[in-house]
Design an enzyme around this catalytic site. Structure first.
Site: not given
Length: 301
Positions: A134-138
Site C-alpha cells: 500500500l502507498d504511504k498515504g493509503t
C-alpha cells in the site's frame, strides 16, 4: 519453523520428492536447493530425505516453509502502532495506518515502515514479505507472508478469484456513469520521479469503480483493481477527471479536508495458500475519511 505435511496418495506413488515439491507444492528450484541444505528441510517419514527419493503411497512428506537465511537488508525497528487483524504461522494481515510505507525508501527517509514495526515486535530476524503493498498515504488491509514460499504462492494468486481486494475512496466530483470499468494503460510520467500517468505505451491496467454515495462536491467509491500497477486507482480516478480527495500528486493537496489521498484497503478475500482456508476480512473506514462523508447521502453507508 512452520511446515507442510503431505501424505502421498496411490496416484502420486512413484514420483520423486522433487516432483512433488515442484508440481504439487509449487516450490521454486531455488527454494528446493535451500531446503536440501537444512537439517530438517525435507523429511520423509520423519527422516531427512534427498529430493531424488522415490515415494510410495502412504509416505509422509514434511517440508519446512520458513526462510533459511536472514533478511537481505537490515531493517530498522520502530515502535509504531500496527494492528494485526489476522495471523497464523504462514501469514498475517495488518491494518496499515496512514503515513507508513512498506519498506524504507530513499524518497521518504525517516518514515515509519511496516517492516520496522514488525521487526520491533518480532525481532530483526523476522523476514518481511509484503504481498499487496500500500502507498504511504493509503490505509487498510495489507497481507504479509512469513516466508518466501508463501509469498510466492500468494503473489501468483493476486488479481484472481483466489485473492480479491476491494478499496473505498473519496473523490472530488462524481464520475459518470456511476458504475464502470477503466481500462487504460499506465506508464511513467517522464516529468516526475514518482508519478505515473495513462499513456498508450503503458502496461495494461484495469480498475472497476462504483459510486456508493455523493454530496458536497465529492463521491464515495467502491474500487476494485483488476491489475496491480503503481498508483493505479489514484491514476485512474484522475484520468476520469475525479482525483481522490487530498491527492497531492494527481489532484490537489487540501490539508483542510484530508492530509493524504482518501484511499482505504477495505475488504480482502483470499484462499489460504497452505491450508486452503477461505479468509474474508474487512477494515472500518479511518476517521479522516469518515469526516469527509458526513454530508453524503446513500443507503450504502
Amino acid at each position: 519453523m512452520e511446515t507442510i505435511t503431505r501424505i502421498i496418495t496411490p496416484e502420486e506413488a512413484g514420483s520423486t520428492v522433487r516432483h512433488i515439491l515442484k508440481a504439487e507444492l509449487h516450490f521454486s528450484s531455488h527454494a528446493i536447493s535451500r531446503l536440501t541444505r537444512a537439517e530438517t528441510g525435507i523429511l520423509v517419514n520423519g527422516v531427512r530425505s534427498r529430493t531424488t527419493r522415490i515415494l510410495e503411497a502412504g509416505d509422509i512428506l514434511t517440508v519446512e516453509t520458513g526462510d533459511h537465511r536472514p533478511p537481505r537488508t537490515a531493517v530498522t525497528p520502530g515502535n509504531w502502532p500496527l494492528p494485526v487483524v489476522w495471523e497464523d504461522g504462514h501469514l498475517l494481515v495488518v491494518n496499515k495506518p496512514a503515513g507508513m510505507t512498506a519498506h524504507a525508501s530513499n524518497f521518504v527517509p525517516d518514515t515509519p515502515t511496516v517492516a520496522g514495526a514488525l521487526a520491533w515486535e518480532r525481532g530483526t530476524e523476522f523476514v518481511f514479505h509484503p504481498v499487496n503493498r500500500l502507498d504511504k498515504g493509503t490505509t487498510g488491509l495489507m497481507v504479509v507472508a512469513k516466508s518466501g514460499y508463501v509469498h510466492d504462492l500468494l503473489r501468483r494468486s493476486l488479481h484472481t478469484p483466489r485473492f480479491y481486494r476491494e478499496y473505498r475512496g473519496i473523490c472530488v466530483g462524481c464520475p459518470q456513469p456511476l458504475r464502470g470499468t477503466v481500462d487504460a494503460p499506465i506508464g511513467r510520467n517522464e516529468a516526475s520521479v514518482v508519478a505515473r500517468m495513462v499513456r498508450p505505451d503503458g502496461v495494461p491496467a484495469v480498475s472497476e469503480y462504483e459510486v456508493l454515495a455523493q454530496g458536497d462536491g465529492m463521491a464515495f467509491l467502491k474500487l476494485v483493481p483488476q491489475t496491480g500497477r503503481t498508483h493505479q486507482l489514484r491514476v485512474h480516478m484522475a484520468y476520469l477527471g475525479c482525483p481522490l480527495a487530498g491527492d497531492w500528486l494527481y489532484g490537489k493537496e487540501e490539508p483542510e479536508l484530508i492530509g493524504r489521498p482518501a484511499l482505504h484497503s477495505y475488504a480482502l478475500k483470499l484462499i489460504h495458500p497452505v491450508t486452503g482456508e477461505s479468509l474474508a476480512l474487512t477494515a472500518p473506514l479511518p476517521a479522516d475519511m469518515e469526516r469527509l462523508m458526513k454530508d453524503m447521502k446513500s443507503d450504502h453507508i
